[in-house]
Design a protein around this motif. Structure first.
Motif, PDB file in Angstrom:
ATOM      1  N   THR A  99       2.130   1.109  -1.663  1.00  0.00           N
ATOM      2  CA  THR A  99       1.842   0.524  -2.978  1.00  0.00           C
ATOM      3  C   THR A  99       2.205   1.490  -4.094  1.00  0.00           C
ATOM      4  O   THR A  99       2.295   2.704  -3.868  1.00  0.00           O
ATOM      5  CB  THR A  99       0.346   0.151  -3.090  1.00  0.00           C
ATOM      6  OG1 THR A  99       0.129  -0.502  -4.340  1.00  0.00           O
ATOM      7  CG2 THR A  99      -0.549   1.379  -3.013  1.00  0.00           C
ATOM      8  N   ASP A 100       2.400   0.922  -5.278  1.00  0.00           N
ATOM      9  CA  ASP A 100       2.487   1.733  -6.491  1.00  0.00           C
ATOM     10  C   ASP A 100       1.197   1.530  -7.284  1.00  0.00           C
ATOM     11  O   ASP A 100       1.148   1.808  -8.476  1.00  0.00           O
ATOM     12  CB  ASP A 100       3.720   1.348  -7.313  1.00  0.00           C
ATOM     13  CG  ASP A 100       3.665  -0.112  -7.767  1.00  0.00           C
ATOM     14  OD1 ASP A 100       2.674  -0.809  -7.484  1.00  0.00           O
ATOM     15  OD2 ASP A 100       4.629  -0.558  -8.416  1.00  0.00           O
ATOM     16  N   SER A 101       0.200   0.991  -6.625  1.00  0.00           N
ATOM     17  CA  SER A 101      -1.137   0.636  -7.120  1.00  0.00           C
ATOM     18  C   SER A 101      -1.149  -0.691  -7.898  1.00  0.00           C
ATOM     19  O   SER A 101      -2.204  -1.142  -8.317  1.00  0.00           O
ATOM     20  CB  SER A 101      -1.797   1.767  -7.916  1.00  0.00           C
ATOM     21  OG  SER A 101      -1.346   1.776  -9.240  1.00  0.00           O
ATOM     22  N   LYS A 102       0.018  -1.331  -8.006  1.00  0.00           N
ATOM     23  CA  LYS A 102       0.045  -2.672  -8.619  1.00  0.00           C
ATOM     24  C   LYS A 102       0.573  -3.716  -7.624  1.00  0.00           C
ATOM     25  O   LYS A 102       0.030  -4.789  -7.477  1.00  0.00           O
ATOM     26  CB  LYS A 102       0.942  -2.678  -9.863  1.00  0.00           C
ATOM     27  CG  LYS A 102       0.362  -1.835 -11.002  1.00  0.00           C
ATOM     28  CD  LYS A 102       1.083  -2.057 -12.321  1.00  0.00           C
ATOM     29  CE  LYS A 102       2.306  -1.187 -12.535  1.00  0.00           C
ATOM     30  NZ  LYS A 102       2.156   0.255 -12.427  1.00  0.00           N
ATOM     31  N   VAL A 103       1.667  -3.329  -6.940  1.00  0.00           N
ATOM     32  CA  VAL A 103       2.289  -4.224  -5.972  1.00  0.00           C
ATOM     33  C   VAL A 103       2.070  -3.612  -4.590  1.00  0.00           C
ATOM     34  O   VAL A 103       2.104  -2.388  -4.441  1.00  0.00           O
ATOM     35  CB  VAL A 103       3.794  -4.369  -6.261  1.00  0.00           C
ATOM     36  CG1 VAL A 103       4.448  -5.351  -5.311  1.00  0.00           C
ATOM     37  CG2 VAL A 103       4.004  -4.800  -7.706  1.00  0.00           C
ATOM     38  N   PHE A 104       1.867  -4.483  -3.595  1.00  0.00           N
ATOM     39  CA  PHE A 104       1.570  -4.004  -2.242  1.00  0.00           C
ATOM     40  C   PHE A 104       2.606  -4.562  -1.274  1.00  0.00           C
ATOM     41  O   PHE A 104       2.850  -5.770  -1.256  1.00  0.00           O
ATOM     42  CB  PHE A 104       0.158  -4.431  -1.836  1.00  0.00           C
ATOM     43  CG  PHE A 104      -0.894  -3.815  -2.719  1.00  0.00           C
ATOM     44  CD1 PHE A 104      -1.548  -2.662  -2.337  1.00  0.00           C
ATOM     45  CD2 PHE A 104      -1.194  -4.373  -3.959  1.00  0.00           C
ATOM     46  CE1 PHE A 104      -2.490  -2.074  -3.166  1.00  0.00           C
ATOM     47  CE2 PHE A 104      -2.134  -3.791  -4.802  1.00  0.00           C
ATOM     48  CZ  PHE A 104      -2.788  -2.642  -4.412  1.00  0.00           C
ATOM     49  N   TYR A 105       3.200  -3.674  -0.513  1.00  0.00           N
ATOM     50  CA  TYR A 105       4.216  -4.074   0.460  1.00  0.00           C
ATOM     51  C   TYR A 105       3.775  -3.670   1.861  1.00  0.00           C
ATOM     52  O   TYR A 105       3.095  -2.651   2.049  1.00  0.00           O
ATOM     53  CB  TYR A 105       5.540  -3.349   0.192  1.00  0.00           C
ATOM     54  CG  TYR A 105       6.364  -3.902  -0.934  1.00  0.00           C
ATOM     55  CD1 TYR A 105       7.239  -4.970  -0.729  1.00  0.00           C
ATOM     56  CD2 TYR A 105       6.305  -3.331  -2.202  1.00  0.00           C
ATOM     57  CE1 TYR A 105       8.023  -5.456  -1.769  1.00  0.00           C
ATOM     58  CE2 TYR A 105       7.087  -3.813  -3.249  1.00  0.00           C
ATOM     59  CZ  TYR A 105       7.946  -4.880  -3.019  1.00  0.00           C
ATOM     60  OH  TYR A 105       8.721  -5.357  -4.042  1.00  0.00           O
ATOM     61  N   ILE A 106       4.227  -4.459   2.837  1.00  0.00           N
ATOM     62  CA  ILE A 106       4.107  -4.053   4.237  1.00  0.00           C
ATOM     63  C   ILE A 106       5.509  -4.176   4.833  1.00  0.00           C
ATOM     64  O   ILE A 106       6.152  -5.220   4.697  1.00  0.00           O
ATOM     65  CB  ILE A 106       3.113  -4.934   5.008  1.00  0.00           C
ATOM     66  CG1 ILE A 106       1.725  -4.800   4.371  1.00  0.00           C
ATOM     67  CG2 ILE A 106       3.095  -4.545   6.484  1.00  0.00           C
ATOM     68  CD1 ILE A 106       0.686  -5.711   4.969  1.00  0.00           C
ATOM     69  N   ILE A 107       5.978  -3.107   5.431  1.00  0.00           N
ATOM     70  CA  ILE A 107       7.322  -3.099   6.026  1.00  0.00           C
ATOM     71  C   ILE A 107       7.184  -3.002   7.536  1.00  0.00           C
ATOM     72  O   ILE A 107       6.893  -1.932   8.069  1.00  0.00           O
ATOM     73  CB  ILE A 107       8.137  -1.874   5.543  1.00  0.00           C
ATOM     74  CG1 ILE A 107       8.039  -1.697   4.023  1.00  0.00           C
ATOM     75  CG2 ILE A 107       9.582  -1.992   6.011  1.00  0.00           C
ATOM     76  CD1 ILE A 107       8.660  -0.391   3.529  1.00  0.00           C
ATOM     77  N   PRO A 108       7.392  -4.106   8.274  1.00  0.00           N
ATOM     78  CA  PRO A 108       7.464  -3.983   9.727  1.00  0.00           C
ATOM     79  C   PRO A 108       8.820  -3.362  10.042  1.00  0.00           C
ATOM     80  O   PRO A 108       9.822  -3.738   9.446  1.00  0.00           O
ATOM     81  CB  PRO A 108       7.403  -5.426  10.231  1.00  0.00           C
ATOM     82  CG  PRO A 108       7.149  -6.282   9.025  1.00  0.00           C
ATOM     83  CD  PRO A 108       7.565  -5.484   7.826  1.00  0.00           C
ATOM     84  N   ASN A 109       8.832  -2.422  10.949  1.00  0.00           N
ATOM     85  CA  ASN A 109      10.036  -1.614  11.161  1.00  0.00           C
ATOM     86  C   ASN A 109      10.218  -1.429  12.665  1.00  0.00           C
ATOM     87  O   ASN A 109       9.364  -0.848  13.326  1.00  0.00           O
ATOM     88  CB  ASN A 109       9.823  -0.269  10.446  1.00  0.00           C
ATOM     89  CG  ASN A 109      11.079   0.555  10.375  1.00  0.00           C
ATOM     90  OD1 ASN A 109      12.182   0.031  10.459  1.00  0.00           O
ATOM     91  ND2 ASN A 109      10.906   1.861  10.234  1.00  0.00           N
TER      92      ASN A 109
END
Ligand SMILES: *[C@@H]1O[C@H](CO)[C@@H](O)[C@H](O)[C@H]1NC(C)=O
Ligand SMILES: *[C@@H]1O[C@H](CO)[C@@H](O)[C@H](O)[C@H]1NC(C)=O
Length: 223
Positions: free
Chosen positions: A153-163
């Motif tokens: 996160t950048d504390s505003k947007v939240f990502y999850i990256i399956p890798n």
């Protein structure tokens, strides 16, 4: 990620190692920054041995069945299938505010979503490394799956990256696999779930034989 595909993992990278288990769950892990998933903020996560990261409570079933979890158990499943790390392999997790690592993650996200530039300020990821097929050492030796799921996160947007680094089997012995190959039966599930039947995303091919090809068919560039 470019270069070595996997984000760094292992004890020499400062990872915590999860004790070896079969169908187990490590203790609740505290995140140094709360992570928002389907509109709710979580300060802790559970790393479940069978390839599921859950919020609120552990998730133990070895045969993937997301319907079981439509009862308010939110989870991310990079690769939900029967993993027994007692037989071999390891599960680690890494939490970082290291600028160089965050820069790699920011670049990977911005490259895929150029309209939404992203500067990560925190990331956490478990790595399941060469988790062998359950209780089976066939004529082909041991098959292993290696994958990660990066929460950032950048504390505003939240990502999850399956890798996904290497996927060699889809189905545990107790999930009706083909007796030799670790295929067939009920193949691995992969996706995101809010804990109800309305808000979820299944990665294409999950719970079908095609999941064996997820290293090349995943949802890269799909938000
Ligand atoms: C499902 O979960 C999402 C995210 O938590 C929530 O916004 C939505 O209202 C829920 N839907 C139902 C039918 O419970
Ligand atoms: C996986 O990909 C290979 C190579 O493209 C293809 O031949 C094979 O049919 C695919 N397997 C499944 C189960 O979809």
């Amino acid at each position: 990620p470019t270069g070595s595909l996997l984000y760094p993992d292992g004890q020499d990278q400062g990872d915590e190692t999860i004790p070896k288990h079969d169908d187990g769950t490590f203790r609740e892990i505290s995140l140094s920054i709360p992570f928002t998933f389907y509109g709710k903020s979580y300060q802790t996560v559970f790393v479940n041995n069978n390839g599921v990261i859950s919020f609120n409570e552990p998730i133990r079933p070895y045969t993937p069945d997301p319907l079981l979890l439509m009862d308010g158990r939110p989870f991310v499943a990079p690769y939900w299938a029967d993993v027994d790390t007692i037989l071999g392999g390891d599960i680690f997790y890494h939490q970082t505010i290291n600028p160089a690592l965050l820069e790699d993650i920011s670049q990977d996200i911005t490259q895929n979503f150029p309209k939404s530039p992203f500067t990560a300020t925190w990331a956490w990821w478990p790595t399941t490394r060469m988790a062998p097929l359950l209780k089976r050492l066939g004529p082909w030796g041991m098959k292993g799956n290696t994958f990660q799921a990066v929460l950032t996160t950048d504390s505003k947007v939240f990502y999850i990256i399956p890798n996904y680094w290497d996927i060699q089997w889809t189905t545990g012995a107790a999930s009706d696999e083909d007796p030799e190959m670790g295929l067939g039966g009920t193949p691995a599930h992969a996706g995101f779930n809010s804990g109800n039947e309305t808000n979820f995303y299944n990665i294409p091919g999950c719970q079908t034989d095609a999941i064996i090809n997820i290293t090349t068919t995943s949802n890269v560039k799909v938000p």
